[in-house]
Structure formats: structure tokens, C-alpha cells
Enzyme design. Structure first.
Site, short mmCIF file in Angstrom:
data_model
loop_
_atom_site.label_atom_id
_atom_site.label_comp_id
_atom_site.label_asym_id
_atom_site.label_seq_id
_atom_site.Cartn_x
_atom_site.Cartn_y
_atom_site.Cartn_z
N HIS A 10 0.78 -1.24 0.00
CA HIS A 10 0.00 0.00 0.00
C HIS A 10 0.81 1.30 0.00
CE1 HIS A 10 -3.03 -2.93 1.18
NE2 HIS A 10 -3.98 -2.04 1.00
N GLY B 180 -0.57 -2.01 -5.79
CA GLY B 180 -1.34 -3.17 -5.39
C GLY B 180 -2.78 -2.79 -5.10
N HIS B 181 -2.97 -1.72 -4.35
CA HIS B 181 -4.30 -1.18 -4.10
C HIS B 181 -4.43 0.11 -4.88
CE1 HIS B 181 -7.88 0.41 -2.34
NE2 HIS B 181 -7.92 -0.43 -1.32
N HIS C 208 -11.62 -7.47 -4.98
CA HIS C 208 -11.82 -6.49 -3.90
C HIS C 208 -12.59 -5.30 -4.43
CE1 HIS C 208 -10.56 -3.42 -0.91
NE2 HIS C 208 -10.45 -4.45 -0.09
N GLU D 200 -13.50 -9.16 0.65
CA GLU D 200 -14.29 -7.91 0.55
C GLU D 200 -14.66 -7.64 -0.91
OE1 GLU D 200 -12.40 -5.38 4.22
OE2 GLU D 200 -11.24 -5.41 2.37
N GLU E 122 -19.03 -2.96 1.83
CA GLU E 122 -18.17 -2.04 2.57
C GLU E 122 -18.49 -0.58 2.23
OE1 GLU E 122 -13.45 -0.85 3.06
OE2 GLU E 122 -13.99 -2.75 2.10
N CYS F 148 -16.56 2.00 2.07
CA CYS F 148 -15.61 2.59 1.13
C CYS F 148 -15.94 2.23 -0.31
CB CYS F 148 -14.18 2.15 1.45
SG CYS F 148 -13.45 2.97 2.88
N CYS G 10 -10.43 2.60 7.43
CA CYS G 10 -10.51 3.32 6.17
C CYS G 10 -11.86 4.01 5.99
CB CYS G 10 -10.26 2.37 5.00
SG CYS G 10 -11.28 0.87 5.04
N CYS G 11 -12.93 3.45 6.55
CA CYS G 11 -14.28 3.95 6.25
C CYS G 11 -14.64 5.27 6.94
CB CYS G 11 -15.31 2.89 6.58
SG CYS G 11 -15.19 1.42 5.53
#
Length: 650
Positions: A139, A190-191, A270, A322, A338, A340, A418-419
Site C-alpha cells: 500500500h 497493489g491497491h 476487492h 471484501e 463495505e 468505502c 478506512c471507512c
């Protein structure tokens, strides 16, 4: 010549002054409660909330304290999103104290940045030899992307360049390390998130290299030989950073690197990573005129919204990864959904709308806002849902391992947080989803009370929008000024609306609806427009291929999805069914927020079997009449914990 472009400019925050009693409650909540509360959490000063350590990580990386990194590898992003949310509130209303606090944080970030521009506290604190060695898991570019977005937001709100310059140095360092040129790594995040941020950095600076880097990351993703497979095969980092265990071969579907992005036809993996990537694809397509990329965006949009989206606008069906699963697989009792991911779906819709003015995008934005986004934050602003269940059975969540991720009450904070700051940054930037212009026409997407001053052509649109309430269906629009003396206003006719009427200066307007927008030509100053949408509650059914909802119906009024709660209907909600011929009655309830209507309608309850009777028996209908009481989904769980369901047998 390219045939696609970002033709439709969304409003800047300073161009829309919200006066909406419903939404101002939430924007005020962010400014007055959410931001101070989250700041305390990020500084580990909120009793009862899980430790964040986000600010302390930066102090350690800056050499101001001693200690070890604590938290998830993406802990830096929590602070970045908080700064972004705070910057949006500054754009709407000046606050010297808040601005001074952000300046202090910027100084801390600058001190933590390495000389070459690299910025990530997880690696700076004792892992510098491992930088860029595990893109699949770690990340780095995700965190840097969120910091870039925060810097752009702060620059636009204040005009100060210090933070922007810090993150330009960071982006320059990334550009020096990655790309197709000899000597550079052919990797990518990656993300996904940096791709979005680089497009925004390009908008803020005009530096085309940032847009080209974003495009490179998208175009390189999924090419053979796959970077993540090579990284896994050759890197020293086959053991995960967290546990030291040997890692499995990377799941390329999980992060959408299973094939080049232009070849992807279905949403997989994801959900947050996916919709962030789709948003960046739309950004790059619109800014570069890449028709192939935009066609892929359209294909993915259709797949997500027509086959993999819950009625609340939530996406991501399973807690395993997720993730998206497959078309029409939308289980209610185990939904992950989720927060996000829903925020990311709004980002995707808004970017598609910049290229293709179609009411479907605003329909989805509205659906997500009024349902999943508002459900994800408690009315008090200090508790949050990470997962947004479509059905809740508390005992199953407690005792069934497959449902452990479903919570019946909102949490103060999360280890993976994160949310909460994502909710804050979205609500703080609500104004930019209200309207847009192509330089000639003013497009109204969301009907929120407010004063709009939108530059267009050689002048501007000055418009006052007033609605009675979100449940009234009535909006009054007063035109105070149009560019060059005569303008054109396009009003979205919501996809949920079956009947509607428009009057200009008390004259009925004939319909000229194109792709979900009613175009009013020759609009003059002092014109008065009255919109009325039918807000009659009704039953909604799902495509029969959605097996979880077969034989069931949901109740919806306008954009609001309703649900049944145990508080109003007793336990074992699965024993209820709806009378298909029922009428609907709206009534207020002292337990709900002011002006929020509860919907009352008829149904039946299957009678309980006598104690000692066999678990199974020959079919026999035994039921009695029942009065069902539904509340807006966004308010569920604010009164008492208990069962909840959106879909009911019919």
C-alpha cells in the site's frame, strides 16, 4: 480527432452554498463533531476507541519521538483522508483554527518525508531497505495517493502550495522509479488509488507527466508477464510483513490484475480497489480521449450497477476478500457492502458523468447517498458501519462464523479504519455532486436547497433551489441570472419517479427529456420553475435471477429504501410477508428524526408452532394479519439493536 472528453465540469465547493435542512445537518455534523472526534482518535486521545497511532507514526518518522510503527500498513491514509475532509470544510467556510491545525500537520508530514520525496511511515520507520519490494501487499502508493488528494484539496481550499509541493516531490519520486523507460520498475499499485490522485494532481498543476504516469499504471496493469507474479517469485518478501508466514501465490483477480484493464468486462475482486480503478480509468479516458478505455468503463459500469449492486447502492457481496462475486449474486444476510466501496462507486459515477451526461449516473449517486452513505454513520457522528448489512439477525452474527462480519450496531472506530474518514471526506464535499455545466447548459443532478453561482460561457448561472423536504417531491427553482441573457437548464428526472410535472412561471412545461434530463431552453432571469415528483411509496422487486430476493419485495419512497426493524415489528421478521394489494400510509414517529416518515402497510405473520411440535410438517398456511412498519434504511440501528430486513416475502 478524439470523440470523448470531459465536457461537463462539476461545480466547485465554493460555487454551491447549501441551505438544505436535511443535508446541512450532516455537513454541519462533519465540521462540528466528526472532524474533532476523528482528530482525537487519530491522536489516541479518545477513550474507548481502538488505538490509531496515525499521527504518532509521523512524529516517529520525523524523528520527533522514538518508537515503532503501529497499525495497518496503510495507516497513513487515515490521516490523509481526514486532512482532505477538513480541507473541504475550509473551502465551504473559513476556519482559522482548523487551518492552523492542518498547517501543523503539514509540517509534520514534511519532516517525515525523505529527501528523495518518498513518504510512507511504515517503511521509513525501520524498513527503508524494503521500499518498493512488495507492491502487491504494502500500500505505499495507496497511502501516497491519498496524501496527494489531501494536498490538492487543501491547495484548492486555501491557495497555499506548501503541501502541494511536498506531494509533487513525492509524485516526482514515484515517476523516477516507475515507468516503461529503461532502469525503471514496470510495477503498479497493489491497491489502486494513486491513479485517481495523479489525475487530480494534473488538474491542479497542469503537469502532464502526472496524467501520463496515471495512464501508465492503468495500461501496465495485468500485462504478461504479470508484475505481481514476478515480484512474488523473485522477491525476498515471500513472507508476509504481518505474520512472517509464507505468502501464497498472488490472487490476480483480487486486485484486478488478472488481465489488462481494457480487456476487463466484469467487476471482480476487492470491491474498493475495483471501483477506485474504474474511477481512475474514467478520469484518464476523459482527459486523454482514450475511447477504448471509456468503452471498458461503460461495460464495467453496466456490470456493476445492473447485475452486482444492492438496492441500497452498496457493492461487494462477500466478506471473503471484501469482493464482488458474480452476476446476480447478492445475498442479504451475509452481504459485505463495505462503506468505502459505495464511496468509490460515487467517485466512478461522477467521473462518468463528466464525459457522458446521463441521468443514470446521478441516479446511482443519489441512491448511494440517501441509503448506504447515511446508514454508515450514526446520527451522533461518532459511530460507524464498516459493513452495511442488508439483513440483520443478531444471534446469527454472534454464533455463526460466516456472519461474524455483520454488526448490528455502529462502532466507535476500527483497527482498519478506512471507512470513517472516507465518509467524512464525501459528506464534506457533497456540493460538487449537485450540478455541473458544459459552458452553456446548467445541469441539476441532486435537488438540494442551496444557492448556486456557476460560471458558464461569458457569465454565470445564479440560481436558488428550495425544496420542502426530501420526502415532499417538490422543488422550487428561482433563476436570478443566466450567462449572456438567456440560458438552458437541464433538470434530472430521477429513474425512480413514475410521474412528474414541471411548471415555468405557472405554465406547464412540455417534456423534452433526453437521457434522463429535461432540457429547459430560453431560461431568463426571474424565471420561476416548480418541479413536482411523485413520492408515493411502492413495492420494488428484483430481477428473478437475484435468488436472494426471489418471491420478495422491498418498499421504496423516492430515493429512500425502507426496511423493517424488530423495534417496530417484533422478532422473527422472516415470518412476515407483505399483502401485495396493500395501501401505504405515511406517519411520523417520535422515535425517528424530525419530519422522517415511517411507512405503514398491511401484511401477514406466520403463526408460531406450538412448543414440542416437529421441526417439519406437511405444508399448511397458518398466518394472521399484521400491520408492518418500515423506516428509512439509513436510520436503522439508531434506536435499539435488533433484527432488520429490507426484502420481505410477498
Amino acid at each position: 480527432m478524439n470523440s470523448i472528453s470531459e465536457t461537463y465540469r462539476p461545480a466547485d465547493l465554493c460555487e454551491v452554498h447549501l441551505t438544505d435542512t436535511f443535508w446541512s445537518k450532516y455537513t454541519d455534523l462533519v465540521r462540528e463533531v466528526v472532524l474533532p472526534y476523528q482528530w482525537k482518535v487519530l491522536n489516541d486521545q479518545e477513550p474507548g476507541a481502538p488505538e490509531s497511532h496515525a499521527v504518532r507514526n509521523f512524529r516517529i518518522a520525523a524523528g520527533l519521538e522514538s518508537g515503532e510503527f503501529y497499525g495497518e500498513v496503510f495507516q497513513d491514509s487515515d490521516l490523509a483522508k481526514w486532512i482532505e475532509a477538513a480541507s473541504y470544510t475550509l473551502a465551504a467556510r473559513k476556519d482559522e483554527e482548523l487551518e492552523s491545525l492542518i498547517e501543523e500537520v503539514i509540517g509534520l508530514i514534511e519532516a517525515a518525508q525523505q529527501e528523495n520525496g518518498y513518504l510512507d511511515t511504515y517503511f521509513t520507520i525501520g524498513r527503508q531497505d524494503k521500499e518498493w519490494t512488495n507492491l502487491y501487499e504494502c500500500h505505499e502508493m495507496y497511502c501516497m495517493g491519498h496524501m496527494i488528494e489531501a494536498a490538492v484539496a487543501y491547495y484548492k481550499a486555501t491557495g497555499r502550495r506548501r503541501f502541494l509541493d511536498i506531494m509533487c516531490r513525492c509524485a516526482d519520486h514515484i515517476s523516477d522509479c516507475f515507468g516503461p523507460e529503461e532502469g525503471k520498475m514496470r510495477g503498479y499499485p497493489g491497491h489502486q488509488e494513486l491513479e485517481l490522485a495523479l489525475a487530480r494532481l494534473y488538474e491542479a498543476t497542469g503537469e502532464k507527466k502526472y496524467l501520463e504516469l496515471s495512464r501508465y499504471f492503468l495500461k501496465e496493469r495485468g500485462k504478461a508477464p504479470n508484475y505481481f507474479i514476478r515480484e512474488w517469485e523473485t522477491s525476498r518478501q515471500r513472507r508476509t510483513f504481518k505474520t512472517g508466514e509464507l505468502t501464497e501465490r498472488p490472487d490476480l483477480y483480487y486486485d484486478q490484475s488478472h488481465c489488462p484493464v481494457a480487456e476487463q468486462k466484469e467487476a471482480v475482486g476487492h470491491a474498493v480497489r475495483a471501483v477506485y480503478m474504474y474511477s481512475a480509468m474514467a478520469d484518464v479516458a476523459g482527459k486523454t480521449g482514450d475511447e477504448e478505455l471509456f468503452r471498458t468503463c461503460r461495460t464495467l459500469w453496466e456490470n456493476v450497477t445492473a447485475r452486482q449492486m444492492y438496492i441500497t447502492g452498496a457493492v461487494g457481496a462477500t466478506h471473503q476478500g471484501e469482493a464482488f462475486t458474480f452476476d446476480y449474486d447478492l445475498p442479504n444476510e451475509t452481504a459485505y457492502a463495505e462503506t468505502c466501496a459505495s464511496v468509490g462507486l460515487i467517485l466512478f459515477a461522477a467521473r462518468m458523468q463528466r464525459i457522458d451526461m446521463d441521468g443514470r449516473y446521478a441516479d446511482v449517486i443519489e441512491r448511494v447517498l440517501y441509503n448506504t452513505v447515511l446508514a454508515s454513520i450514526a446520527e451522533g457522528g461518532k459511530h460507524y458501519f464498516y459493513v452495511n448489512p442488508q439483513e440483520m439477525w443478531p444471534e446469527a452474527s454472534e454464533k455463526n462464523p460466516d456472519r461474524k462480519h455483520i454488526r448490528g450496531s455502529r462502532q466507535e472506530w476500527f483497527g482498519c479504519a478506512c471507512c470513517p474518514p472516507n465518509i467524512a471526506r464525501l459528506l464534506a464535499s457533497l456540493q460538487k455532486y449537485v450540478c455541473s455545466t458544459d459552458g452553456r447548459t446548467l445541469y441539476l443532478h441532486l435537488y438540494l436547497s442551496g444557492d448556486l453561482d456557476i460560471p458558464a460561457g461569458n457569465g454565470k448561472y445564479s440560481v436558488k433551489v428550495r425544496r420542502q423536504s426530501p420526502w415532499s417531491g417538490i422543488t422550487e427553482i428561482r433563476v436570478d441570472g443566466v450567462p449572456e441573457g438567456k440560458g438552458q437548464i437541464a433538470l434530472r428526472i430521477p429513474g425512480w419517479c413514475r410521474e412528474w410535472s414541471v411548471r415555468i412561471n405557472d405554465r406547464i412545461q412540455e417534456a423534452d427529456v433526453q437521457k434522463g434530463y429535461l432540457y429547459l431552453k430560453g431560461v431568463l432571469p426571474e424565471d420561476s420553475i416548480r418541479l413536482q415528483f411523485d413520492m408515493t411509496p411502492g413495492l420494488i422487486q428484483a430481477d428473478p435471477r437475484v435468488r436472494a430476493d426471489a418471491g420478495k419485495a422491498a418498499v421504496q419512497m423516492g430515493p429512500f429504501v425502507y426496511c423493517l426493524e424488530e423495534t417496530d415489528n417484533g422478532d422473527n421478521l422472516s415470518a412476515l410477508r407483505i399483502d401485495a394489494d396493500t395501501a401505504f400510509e405515511k406517519q411520523t414517529d417520535a422515535g425517528l428524526s424530525d419530519e422522517v416518515p415511517m411507512i405503514i402497510y398491511n401484511g401477514y405473520r406466520t403463526e408460531e408452532w406450538p412448543e414440542g411440535e416437529s421441526l417439519y410438517r406437511p405444508y399448511e398456511r397458518r398466518e394472521k394479519r399484521a400491520v408492518l412498519k418500515a423506516v428509512p434504511y439509513f436510520l436503522w440501528g439508531n434506536r435499539h439493536p435488533g433484527e432488520m430486513q429490507i426484502w420481505t416475502r410477498i
